[in-house]
Design a protein around this motif. Sequence first.
Motif, PDB file in Angstrom:
ATOM      1  N   UNK A 127       0.817  -1.218   0.000  1.00  0.00           N
ATOM      2  CA  UNK A 127       0.000   0.000   0.000  1.00  0.00           C
ATOM      3  C   UNK A 127       0.845   1.260   0.000  1.00  0.00           C
ATOM      4  N   UNK A 128       2.089   1.185   0.477  1.00  0.00           N
ATOM      5  CA  UNK A 128       2.936   2.378   0.530  1.00  0.00           C
ATOM      6  C   UNK A 128       3.810   2.528  -0.710  1.00  0.00           C
ATOM      7  N   UNK A 129       3.616   1.679  -1.719  1.00  0.00           N
ATOM      8  CA  UNK A 129       4.494   1.658  -2.880  1.00  0.00           C
ATOM      9  C   UNK A 129       3.811   2.245  -4.112  1.00  0.00           C
ATOM     10  N   UNK A 130       4.613   2.795  -5.013  1.00  0.00           N
ATOM     11  CA  UNK A 130       4.106   3.250  -6.295  1.00  0.00           C
ATOM     12  C   UNK A 130       3.651   2.049  -7.123  1.00  0.00           C
ATOM     13  N   UNK A 131       2.811   2.315  -8.130  1.00  0.00           N
ATOM     14  CA  UNK A 131       2.211   1.207  -8.870  1.00  0.00           C
ATOM     15  C   UNK A 131       3.246   0.347  -9.574  1.00  0.00           C
ATOM     16  N   UNK A 132       4.313   0.942 -10.107  1.00  0.00           N
ATOM     17  CA  UNK A 132       5.311   0.144 -10.815  1.00  0.00           C
ATOM     18  C   UNK A 132       6.082  -0.754  -9.847  1.00  0.00           C
ATOM     19  N   UNK A 133       6.421  -0.208  -8.659  1.00  0.00           N
ATOM     20  CA  UNK A 133       7.125  -1.011  -7.652  1.00  0.00           C
ATOM     21  C   UNK A 133       6.170  -2.036  -7.059  1.00  0.00           C
ATOM     22  N   UNK A 134       4.915  -1.647  -6.858  1.00  0.00           N
ATOM     23  CA  UNK A 134       3.896  -2.570  -6.374  1.00  0.00           C
ATOM     24  C   UNK A 134       3.790  -3.782  -7.284  1.00  0.00           C
ATOM     25  N   UNK A 135       3.822  -3.556  -8.587  1.00  0.00           N
ATOM     26  CA  UNK A 135       3.733  -4.656  -9.545  1.00  0.00           C
ATOM     27  C   UNK A 135       4.915  -5.601  -9.402  1.00  0.00           C
ATOM     28  N   UNK A 136       6.108  -5.049  -9.186  1.00  0.00           N
ATOM     29  CA  UNK A 136       7.293  -5.886  -9.008  1.00  0.00           C
ATOM     30  C   UNK A 136       7.160  -6.777  -7.771  1.00  0.00           C
TER      31      UNK A 136
END
Length: 615
Positions: free
Chosen positions: A518-527
């Motif tokens: 939840x604290x991550x940007x969408x691109x990092x979240x995807x990783x």
Amino acid sequence: MVVLEARNLTVDIPTEDGVVHAVRNVSFSIRPGSLFGIAGESGSGKSVMTQAMMGLLPNADIRGEVRFEGRNLIGLPASEMRKLRGGRIGMIFQDPLSSLHPYYTIGSQIAEVLHAHERISPEEARARVIDMLGRVGIPSPADRYDDYPHQFSGGMRQRVMIAMALILKPALIIADEPTTALDVTVQAQIVALLDDMRRDFGTTVILITHDLGLLSSVADDVMVLYAGHRLECGKAANVFRAPAHPYTAGLLRSTPASYKPGSELAPIKGRPPSLLATPVGCVFAPRCTEALPHCATQPPPLRVYSDGVESLCWLEKGAGTTAPVPPRAKATHHAGQIEPVATVENVHLTYQVGSFFGQKRTLDVLKGVDLTIGKGETVGLVGESGCGKSTLARVIAGLTPATAGTVKVLGRDMGALDASQWREMRRQIQVVFQDPFGSLNPRRRVGSIIGDPFRLHGIASGEERKAKVRHLMEIVGLNPEHYNRFPSEFSGGQRQRIGIARALALNPALIICDEPVSALDVSIQAQVLNLLRRLQRELGLTYLFISHDLSVVRHICDRIAVMQGGKIVELATAERLFADPQHPYTRTLLAASKAPPAPTGGKDRVLAETRQVAS
């Protein structure tokens, strides 16, 4: 007519490591009464840019123009800026709890804004504050005037911040990530409130967020920032329909809502560049899948398209499209075929919260919860803050004893374990926490942090422990050579990988993921989501996945449990829950969830103009 216009805004911030080029030649204009969205990954310059406009960066070198109501805000005397802040420009910050003083009542803090800008009696100030609290949806505002911030929920505190920003009826409000930490239902309420307020008061709103689904649902215009550069700008409907810049397209491709459940996400490769050096060519070129040979050596021109979208890119026809990724087959679990890892039966948890006239007062947090988590599956746990999600996770992990009921892990009753047995059971349950930085000791090296489980349980030492830690770092995609680095030297996504490596160390039977992305940007979240699914396939892991992001839960979970008021009100497979929700509360959650629309392409878009811009 515009209410705010920026021309070639540049912000340089001196630091011990050198000058950070936080914002580079950004220009935009905002129409009165509109909602202007600013999107981009962390570190893209969104907040720094607005803080610079508001005169909140005293040590920064700020150049260019920002004209508000005909006046240039850059270089405006401090006394004049103080009159504008609050009076004509209001701000709503991301964390409402840290933005409100804990020692003062809600009413007095809002009234302070009135007294700072107007000559007004205490009685009149109180009346206006109560009226505004009622307008933003605070129930019984006269009774809540003298309450303190800790007596309000997160959503109510954010409403208080909106009331504070609106109390002087400013022409412009800057809302900096106002819904990031809130549940989907509260997010929807806050966004609807901002939308209503701008219509009622004619206020213009700048909404800063990395939530593209949120922006697509409310923004009139949107600007996408990356590494301090404006890469795309235009009408929100046109940008989301057919993103012209590969970076915007990459952000949309990274969100789980754009995929069928179980499919591999396509994150933006690499990480944002250091802002200490000015790139020679396109700032996004090292991560761009559509980069041309000259992108790395020549600054890109500004492409202006027929639908008004502007893109700082060498591609004349805009960003390409990516074919949808086929979904992976997901494991199906049927009652009676699950080998249970954890079983929760009729669990109750009651806290004593003091006494009133000699009578003990209690609070029922969990009210008869039943749940089974099968081996190799991912069970999602969703619901609003305060419904008992994290409390249930703590009970399952053995960190909080249940008042009544039974919790079994690997067939063993957690409530019947002695100290040595409980210590042994701790090896079987590990937790990945929400805040990847707060859960890591900043004074210890990463190798020591990941190696702690081996040390605490006396499993390995010396070179053997070091070899195991390096192997774990390799498994989760970290460079083993960074063994001796500190957490601050890693990005947010890398720090979350450190937490996952630490959780994997003892090969646990169950990993509890408490809001891990939840604290991550969408691109990092995807990783990170791709990593969790890959590890599950390769190592046979079992997850309890807690989140308020329904698109994430749908993507990664086999079954989903919906909690409300300390009870599980619905439990079903992810596909069935989203296709045919049975409980009214589940339908409410799904209705409040916002996902960006799938791009349909810009076949009718043509290049209208190409401009050279300053490097």
